[in-house]
Design an enzyme around this catalytic site. Sequence first.
Site, PDB file in Angstrom:
ATOM      1  CG  ASP A 149      18.677   0.721  36.403  1.00 11.49           C
ATOM      2  OD1 ASP A 149      19.934   0.591  36.402  1.00 11.49           O
ATOM      3  OD2 ASP A 149      18.096   1.462  37.139  1.00 11.49           O
TER       4      ASP A 149
ATOM      5  NE  ARG B 128      13.495  13.090  43.722  1.00 18.74           N
ATOM      6  CZ  ARG B 128      13.613  11.855  43.799  1.00 18.74           C
ATOM      7  NH1 ARG B 128      13.914  11.209  42.807  1.00 18.74           N
ATOM      8  NH2 ARG B 128      13.498  11.193  44.772  1.00 18.74           N
TER       9      ARG B 128
ATOM     10  NE  ARG C 155      16.282   5.734  51.402  1.00 16.28           N
ATOM     11  CZ  ARG C 155      16.894   4.501  50.830  1.00 16.28           C
ATOM     12  NH1 ARG C 155      17.696   4.029  51.790  1.00 16.28           N
ATOM     13  NH2 ARG C 155      17.004   4.256  49.774  1.00 16.28           N
TER      14      ARG C 155
ATOM     15  NE  ARG D 220      30.943   2.667  40.854  1.00 13.82           N
ATOM     16  CZ  ARG D 220      30.045   1.845  40.735  1.00 13.82           C
ATOM     17  NH1 ARG D 220      28.880   1.906  41.525  1.00 13.82           N
ATOM     18  NH2 ARG D 220      29.548   1.313  39.417  1.00 13.82           N
TER      19      ARG D 220
ATOM     20  CE1 TYR E  48      23.036   2.755  33.075  1.00 14.73           C
ATOM     21  CE2 TYR E  48      20.947   3.235  34.249  1.00 14.73           C
ATOM     22  CZ  TYR E  48      21.995   2.379  34.081  1.00 14.73           C
ATOM     23  OH  TYR E  48      22.425   1.754  35.115  1.00 14.73           O
TER      24      TYR E  48
ATOM     25  CD  GLU F 268      32.809   2.359  38.066  1.00 16.75           C
ATOM     26  OE1 GLU F 268      32.839   1.131  38.547  1.00 16.75           O
ATOM     27  OE2 GLU F 268      32.120   3.281  37.910  1.00 16.75           O
TER      28      GLU F 268
ATOM     29  NE  ARG G 287      31.708  11.633  31.633  1.00 20.06           N
ATOM     30  CZ  ARG G 287      32.968  12.306  31.756  1.00 20.06           C
ATOM     31  NH1 ARG G 287      33.614  12.916  30.466  1.00 20.06           N
ATOM     32  NH2 ARG G 287      33.940  12.179  32.839  1.00 20.06           N
TER      33      ARG G 287
HETATM   34  C1  LIG Z   1      28.917   0.863  34.244  1.00 22.50           C
HETATM   35  C2  LIG Z   1      27.645   0.388  34.142  1.00 22.50           C
HETATM   36  C3  LIG Z   1      27.059  -0.116  35.436  1.00 22.50           C
HETATM   37  C4  LIG Z   1      25.691  -0.526  35.345  1.00 22.50           C
HETATM   38  N1  LIG Z   1      25.175  -0.977  36.426  1.00 22.50           N
HETATM   39  C5  LIG Z   1      23.752  -1.352  36.600  1.00 22.50           C
HETATM   40  C6  LIG Z   1      23.454  -2.045  37.843  1.00 22.50           C
HETATM   41  O1  LIG Z   1      23.687  -1.989  38.723  1.00 22.50           O
HETATM   42  N2  LIG Z   1      21.953  -2.306  37.604  1.00 22.50           N
HETATM   43  C7  LIG Z   1      21.200  -2.135  36.465  1.00 22.50           C
HETATM   44  O2  LIG Z   1      20.177  -2.530  36.670  1.00 22.50           O
HETATM   45  N3  LIG Z   1      21.783  -1.731  35.361  1.00 22.50           N
HETATM   46  C8  LIG Z   1      23.032  -1.402  35.315  1.00 22.50           C
HETATM   47  N4  LIG Z   1      23.627  -0.986  34.138  1.00 22.50           N
HETATM   48  C9  LIG Z   1      22.903  -1.205  33.089  1.00 22.50           C
HETATM   49  C10 LIG Z   1      23.000  -2.542  32.067  1.00 22.50           C
HETATM   50  O3  LIG Z   1      24.282  -2.594  31.714  1.00 22.50           O
HETATM   51  C11 LIG Z   1      22.035  -2.499  30.832  1.00 22.50           C
HETATM   52  O4  LIG Z   1      20.957  -2.369  31.195  1.00 22.50           O
HETATM   53  C12 LIG Z   1      22.352  -3.691  30.020  1.00 22.50           C
HETATM   54  O5  LIG Z   1      23.640  -3.954  29.930  1.00 22.50           O
HETATM   55  C13 LIG Z   1      21.538  -3.399  28.479  1.00 22.50           C
HETATM   56  O6  LIG Z   1      21.709  -4.406  27.963  1.00 22.50           O
HETATM   57  P1  LIG Z   1      21.723  -4.174  26.430  1.00 22.50           P
HETATM   58  O7  LIG Z   1      21.442  -5.495  25.565  1.00 22.50           O
HETATM   59  O8  LIG Z   1      20.758  -2.996  26.069  1.00 22.50           O
HETATM   60  O9  LIG Z   1      23.127  -3.720  25.975  1.00 22.50           O
HETATM   61  P2  LIG Z   1      24.664  -4.441  25.966  1.00 22.50           P
HETATM   62  O10 LIG Z   1      25.014  -5.156  27.167  1.00 22.50           O
HETATM   63  O11 LIG Z   1      25.627  -3.284  25.713  1.00 22.50           O
HETATM   64  O12 LIG Z   1      24.784  -5.327  24.759  1.00 22.50           O
HETATM   65  C14 LIG Z   1      24.937  -4.961  23.402  1.00 22.50           C
HETATM   66  C15 LIG Z   1      26.041  -5.957  22.778  1.00 22.50           C
HETATM   67  O13 LIG Z   1      25.983  -5.656  21.375  1.00 22.50           O
HETATM   68  C16 LIG Z   1      27.375  -5.820  21.104  1.00 22.50           C
HETATM   69  N5  LIG Z   1      27.639  -5.025  19.708  1.00 22.50           N
HETATM   70  C17 LIG Z   1      27.671  -3.696  19.590  1.00 22.50           C
HETATM   71  N6  LIG Z   1      27.565  -3.492  18.187  1.00 22.50           N
HETATM   72  C18 LIG Z   1      27.856  -4.648  17.654  1.00 22.50           C
HETATM   73  C19 LIG Z   1      28.273  -4.961  16.271  1.00 22.50           C
HETATM   74  N7  LIG Z   1      28.247  -3.922  15.027  1.00 22.50           N
HETATM   75  N8  LIG Z   1      28.176  -6.392  15.681  1.00 22.50           N
HETATM   76  C20 LIG Z   1      28.239  -7.227  16.741  1.00 22.50           C
HETATM   77  N9  LIG Z   1      27.993  -6.993  17.979  1.00 22.50           N
HETATM   78  C21 LIG Z   1      27.714  -5.629  18.666  1.00 22.50           C
HETATM   79  C22 LIG Z   1      28.121  -5.221  22.154  1.00 22.50           C
HETATM   80  O14 LIG Z   1      29.445  -5.877  22.064  1.00 22.50           O
HETATM   81  C23 LIG Z   1      27.431  -5.916  23.333  1.00 22.50           C
HETATM   82  O15 LIG Z   1      27.855  -7.036  23.753  1.00 22.50           O
HETATM   83  C24 LIG Z   1      24.724  -0.407  34.224  1.00 22.50           C
HETATM   84  C25 LIG Z   1      25.567   0.019  33.016  1.00 22.50           C
HETATM   85  C26 LIG Z   1      26.822   0.653  33.052  1.00 22.50           C
HETATM   86  C27 LIG Z   1      27.232   1.102  31.922  1.00 22.50           C
END
Ligand SMILES: Cc1cc2nc3c(=O)[nH]c(=O)nc-3n(C[C@H](O)[C@H](O)[C@H](O)COP(=O)(O)OP(=O)(O)OC[C@H]3O[C@@H](n4cnc5c(N)ncnc54)[C@H](O)[C@@H]3O)c2cc1C
Length: 371
Positions: A349, A172, A176, A280, A347, A300, A249
């Site tokens: 949010d 999609r 708008r 961007r 993925y 980026e 990616r």
């Molecule tokens: C480029 C980008 C832009 C984004 N923009 C948005 C946005 O605008 N709005 C939105 O709502 N969401 C956004 N997101 C999504 C958001 O980043 C995630 O929802 C969020 O970070 C997920 O949290 P998490 O705890 O699952 O993972 P993470 O934040 O990845 O945390 C996992 C942690 O585990 C640690 N870890 C991994 N393996 C080990 C190990 N073996 N030992 C110890 N520690 C370890 C890592 O270092 C990391 O700190 C974006 C994501 C990306 C990639």
Amino acid sequence: MKKKYDYLLVGAGLFNAVFAHFAAKAGKRCFVVEKRNHIGGNLHCEEIEGIHVHQYGAHIFHTSNREVWTFVNSFVEMNRFTNAPMAQYKGEMYNLPFNMNTFSRMWGIRTPEEAEAILAEQRRVISGEPRNLEEQAIRLVGTDIYTKLIKGYTEKQWGRDCRELPAFIIKRLPVRLTYDNNYFNDRYQGIPEGGYNVLIEALFGDCERVLGVDYLSHRGELDQQAEQVIYTGPIDAYFDYRLGSLSYRSLRFETEVLNLPNWQGNAVVNYTEREVPWTRIIEHKHFEFGRQEKTVITREYPQDWEPGMEPYYPVNDEKNQALYAAYRKLGEAERVIFGGRLGEYRYYDMDKVIERAMECAKACGLKRGTL
Ligand SMILES: Cc1cc2nc3c(=O)[nH]c(=O)nc-3n(C[C@H](O)[C@H](O)[C@H](O)COP(=O)(O)OP(=O)(O)OC[C@H]3O[C@@H](n4cnc5c(N)ncnc54)[C@H](O)[C@@H]3O)c2cc1C
């Protein structure tokens, strides 16, 4: 014998931050092990020139879930930031998402009726089933929007020509027919006042932290200390890649401090021509309406991912989904809960990660309520 901690949290990202909050509230003892030297996962901000720099890519909080919004606002007040990105194509500036401002700038028109007529005419160029992403995009938004705002950006993101990419990647492309530049359709959005670190600190509270330690290198000794492990690292790494590596990616960021107060006039500007190598540029101060003397920008660049690089976006194609399903099956035999974007190879949010962590806390008997 009862172990010292109830929960060992692997990874100090948002998922475990939310889980830690509910565990502490239920009187449970937790400790978190993080391999980076900071908490917050990809939400972490680094302070440069008094500006909160989103170190792992721009993060804008948005949700339609009132419980999640109220929850977040109970730790930190969210500001009134609304994501209204701009696109730059060969020096021309367009509003995103595609809306009447975009069409008016592109075609010099005024009304939705005029825009609809042009879109309909340009969409007709493609008849029959689209054979690739280019045909699919033209079918959805016509030739001008495709050429100026989609083609180059998408080719940079995927590192391939749009005619070599499958049509299904773009299902999609919302158009708008109102003068509305708000990127998200969600009811609530904003950035935490003071940056994301304030939210993460408040969620972890007094939870014990060990930073700069890779859980996988010390698994034996760490596991002995807690009744239950919540693992938010990559699921394939947990199993030492024994079935193969999941694909991602990746991104590369180049951050620069500029000696002027306002460089691009907006938090996010996409560069949609192929010849410009970045996709961007983020000007971080605009997320919080900063008035500092200097500004910080980040370019980026999309990158192919190789083992060892930061995994940003999962590639949820058939091959990788099948591999993930096989790892998940292995996971069922472990006494570990896999969570978050890496543990679930998905993925999410931020609001969705909060929901998932709340569900997990509820399943562990730590949280009551609607979710
Ligand atoms: C480029 C980008 C832009 C984004 N923009 C948005 C946005 O605008 N709005 C939105 O709502 N969401 C956004 N997101 C999504 C958001 O980043 C995630 O929802 C969020 O970070 C997920 O949290 P998490 O705890 O699952 O993972 P993470 O934040 O990845 O945390 C996992 C942690 O585990 C640690 N870890 C991994 N393996 C080990 C190990 N073996 N030992 C110890 N520690 C370890 C890592 O270092 C990391 O700190 C974006 C994501 C990306 C990639």
